[in-house]
Design a protein around this motif. Structure first.
Motif, mmCIF file in Angstrom:
data_model
loop_
_atom_site.group_PDB
_atom_site.id
_atom_site.type_symbol
_atom_site.label_atom_id
_atom_site.label_comp_id
_atom_site.label_asym_id
_atom_site.label_seq_id
_atom_site.Cartn_x
_atom_site.Cartn_y
_atom_site.Cartn_z
ATOM 1 N N PRO A 22 0.837 -1.214 0.000
ATOM 2 C CA PRO A 22 0.000 0.000 0.000
ATOM 3 C C PRO A 22 0.866 1.255 0.000
ATOM 4 C CG PRO A 22 0.150 -0.860 2.211
ATOM 5 C CD PRO A 22 0.907 -1.832 1.331
ATOM 6 N N VAL A 23 0.307 2.364 -0.440
ATOM 7 C CA VAL A 23 1.075 3.618 -0.452
ATOM 8 C C VAL A 23 0.888 4.388 0.849
ATOM 9 C CG1 VAL A 23 1.000 3.789 -2.960
ATOM 10 C CG2 VAL A 23 -0.796 4.879 -1.612
ATOM 11 N N ILE A 24 -0.169 4.093 1.592
ATOM 12 C CA ILE A 24 -0.460 4.774 2.865
ATOM 13 C C ILE A 24 -0.503 3.728 3.969
ATOM 14 C CG2 ILE A 24 -2.239 6.028 4.170
ATOM 15 C CD1 ILE A 24 -3.024 7.444 1.622
ATOM 16 N N PHE A 25 0.035 4.073 5.134
ATOM 17 C CA PHE A 25 -0.103 3.190 6.296
ATOM 18 C C PHE A 25 -0.705 3.973 7.452
ATOM 19 C CE2 PHE A 25 3.890 5.232 7.310
ATOM 20 C CZ PHE A 25 3.933 5.267 8.701
ATOM 21 N N ALA A 26 -1.335 3.246 8.358
ATOM 22 C CA ALA A 26 -1.962 3.842 9.540
ATOM 23 C C ALA A 26 -1.185 3.419 10.772
ATOM 24 C CB ALA A 26 -3.418 3.401 9.651
ATOM 25 N N GLN A 27 -0.995 4.362 11.685
ATOM 26 C CA GLN A 27 -0.258 4.095 12.920
ATOM 27 C C GLN A 27 -1.046 4.656 14.090
ATOM 28 O OE1 GLN A 27 3.647 6.035 13.666
ATOM 29 N NE2 GLN A 27 4.453 3.945 13.690
ATOM 30 N N GLU A 28 -1.131 3.897 15.176
ATOM 31 C CA GLU A 28 -1.902 4.339 16.330
ATOM 32 C C GLU A 28 -1.153 5.447 17.069
ATOM 33 O OE1 GLU A 28 -4.901 2.083 19.293
ATOM 34 O OE2 GLU A 28 -2.809 1.463 19.477
ATOM 35 N N ARG A 29 -1.806 6.578 17.207
ATOM 36 C CA ARG A 29 -1.245 7.717 17.922
ATOM 37 C C ARG A 29 -2.194 8.119 19.046
ATOM 38 N NH1 ARG A 29 3.105 10.308 15.035
ATOM 39 N NH2 ARG A 29 3.912 8.670 13.658
ATOM 40 N N VAL A 30 -1.706 8.956 19.966
ATOM 41 C CA VAL A 30 -2.506 9.405 21.106
ATOM 42 C C VAL A 30 -3.019 10.811 20.828
ATOM 43 C CG1 VAL A 30 -2.534 9.863 23.580
ATOM 44 C CG2 VAL A 30 -1.161 7.981 22.673
ATOM 45 N N GLY A 31 -4.334 10.995 21.003
ATOM 46 C CA GLY A 31 -4.949 12.271 20.689
ATOM 47 C C GLY A 31 -5.515 12.979 21.899
ATOM 48 N N LEU A 32 -6.507 13.809 21.662
ATOM 49 C CA LEU A 32 -7.133 14.619 22.705
ATOM 50 C C LEU A 32 -7.659 13.738 23.833
ATOM 51 C CD1 LEU A 32 -8.213 17.437 23.598
ATOM 52 C CD2 LEU A 32 -10.285 16.918 22.296
ATOM 53 N N GLY A 33 -7.321 14.113 25.081
ATOM 54 C CA GLY A 33 -7.777 13.358 26.232
ATOM 55 C C GLY A 33 -7.100 12.022 26.409
ATOM 56 N N GLY A 34 -6.003 11.780 25.658
ATOM 57 C CA GLY A 34 -5.303 10.502 25.766
ATOM 58 C C GLY A 34 -5.952 9.387 24.969
ATOM 59 N N ARG A 35 -6.957 9.722 24.138
ATOM 60 C CA ARG A 35 -7.646 8.698 23.349
ATOM 61 C C ARG A 35 -6.837 8.359 22.093
ATOM 62 N NH1 ARG A 35 -11.740 12.071 25.165
ATOM 63 N NH2 ARG A 35 -11.633 13.332 23.257
ATOM 64 N N PRO A 36 -6.677 7.073 21.781
ATOM 65 C CA PRO A 36 -5.911 6.685 20.591
ATOM 66 C C PRO A 36 -6.711 6.899 19.307
ATOM 67 C CG PRO A 36 -6.761 4.741 21.701
ATOM 68 C CD PRO A 36 -7.115 5.911 22.577
ATOM 69 N N PHE A 37 -6.003 7.123 18.218
ATOM 70 C CA PHE A 37 -6.625 7.230 16.908
ATOM 71 C C PHE A 37 -5.616 6.769 15.862
ATOM 72 C CE2 PHE A 37 -4.234 11.127 17.234
ATOM 73 C CZ PHE A 37 -3.837 11.424 15.940
#
Length: 362
Positions: A209-224
């Motif tokens: 694939p040309v794009i990959f997704a990686q789990e990051r930490v967002g607002l309030g500590g919620r992962p996205f």
């Protein structure tokens, strides 16, 4: 008459800004914009009440042209003469920017700097005399922030917690979301064209694939899931620093990272609400959990949405490891504490320079 009145209004704005922004710890961009807007509105009011002819286009153009001139002037102002009272953050201040803070008699200085949270009782007579003379007394942490663009972090300082306590910006978070989404939508044709071009190059270089997704930490500590174009051979690994992956980077990947083109898919994260255009950069969930254990105040950076660009990125560039992250956190907390439209605008302007030069890229 219009030219003279406009020049007078802008001169008053310059004088007011010079007085307000002279001391470290002030956001000069915001002060300059506020004063120019205020005196321009007063100018329009005077012209309207006096039933004098004026061109709205002329007043608006003159104000826009005066803003960069005023900011340029502020960057060239001579340093204010300050006396430093030892103790607390003031000791850090002396170590970091001591050459800018001479200790002198009160009649030779324009302000007195002291850590008001760690104040030696013996310094009270000096501060009282300064107050009676009308000499400003400045909190050492604010002066430190003004010189470094960072919040001082240390085992005996609570300035990091103060950053969270002072982050209430009224309606600005709502306005911030509106103007950022509006700007992304306005630029979407350019973003799409660049994105398609980069996707074709990545497909030619690495295949699917040309794009990959990686789990990051967002607002309030919620992962996205944060999206990026691939720049490395093989599958992405969690909790690994870029410095450990140098061998896997392709020549195209280095180019994309240098000019931040690998992050174009994150504009979709902005539209989804996972991220902001400006804010602390989102960290990998695995690394964020490690940093939260090593750096007590680290979770405070999750009190705002993470950003595509941020204050730490334009000031420091890429960092890794616990010590590098502690430094980045001091920039992130400064951003949270001073969150404003003018700081966001300043970061966006500096981001253009970062992209053009490849500053801090890994």
């Amino acid at each position: 008459m219009l030219v003279l009145l406009t020049a007078l209004a802008h001169l008053l704005a310059f004088l007011s800004t010079d007085r307000m922004a002279r001391y470290p710890g002030k956001e000069s961009w915001g002060i300059a914009a506020f004063n120019l807007l205020l005196f321009s509105l007063l100018l329009v009011a005077v012209l309207a009440l006096g039933r004098l002819y004026y061109s709205r286009g002329y007043v608006l153009t003159a104000t826009f042209l005066s803003f960069p001139l005023l900011v340029f002037y502020l960057t060239r102002m001579p340093p204010v003469r300050l006396a430093l009272v030892p103790g607390g953050v003031a000791d850090w201040l002396r170590a970091h920017v001591g050459e800018k803070l001479p200790i002198a008699r009160l009649d030779e200085v324009e302000g007195v700097v002291a850590d008001l949270h760690h104040l030696d009782p013996e310094a009270l007579p000096l501060l009282a005399e300064a107050s009676l003379r009308g000499i400003p007394i400045l909190h050492a942490a604010s002066v430190y922030e003004g010189y470094t663009g960072r919040v001082p972090l240390g085992p005996h300082f609570n300035e990091g917690l103060m950053a969270l306590a002072e982050m209430d910006r009224g309606l600005y978070p709502w306005f911030k979301r509106l103007w950022e989404v509006g700007l992304v939508l306005f630029l979407s044709p350019l973003i799409l064209v660049l994105g398609v071009l980069v996707a074709l190059l990545v497909y030619w270089d690495l295949g699917r694939p040309v794009i990959f997704a990686q789990e990051r930490v967002g607002l309030g500590g919620r992962p996205f899931k944060a999206y990026k174009f691939r720049t490395m051979r093989g599958a992405p690994r969690e909790g690994v620093y870029v410095g450990e992956e140098e061998a896997r980077l392709t020549p195209l990947g280095r180019f994309l990272r240098r000019y931040r083109l690998d992050e174009l898919p994150q504009f979709w994260n902005i539209l989804k609400g996972d991220m902001s255009l400006v804010g602390p950069r989102p960290e990998q969930r695995v690394l964020a959990e490690v940093y939260a254990k090593e750096i007590p105040l680290y979770p405070l950076r999750h009190s705002v949405r993470p950003g595509l660009t941020g204050w730490a990125q334009v000031q420091q560039g890429y960092t890794e490891g616990v010590e590098g992250t502690r430094l980045k956190l001091s920039y992130d907390l400064y951003y949270i504490k001073h969150l404003s439209f003018w700081l966001d605008l300043r970061i966006l302007v500096k981001t253009l320079w970062v992209i053009g030069t490849g500053f801090g890229a890994r």
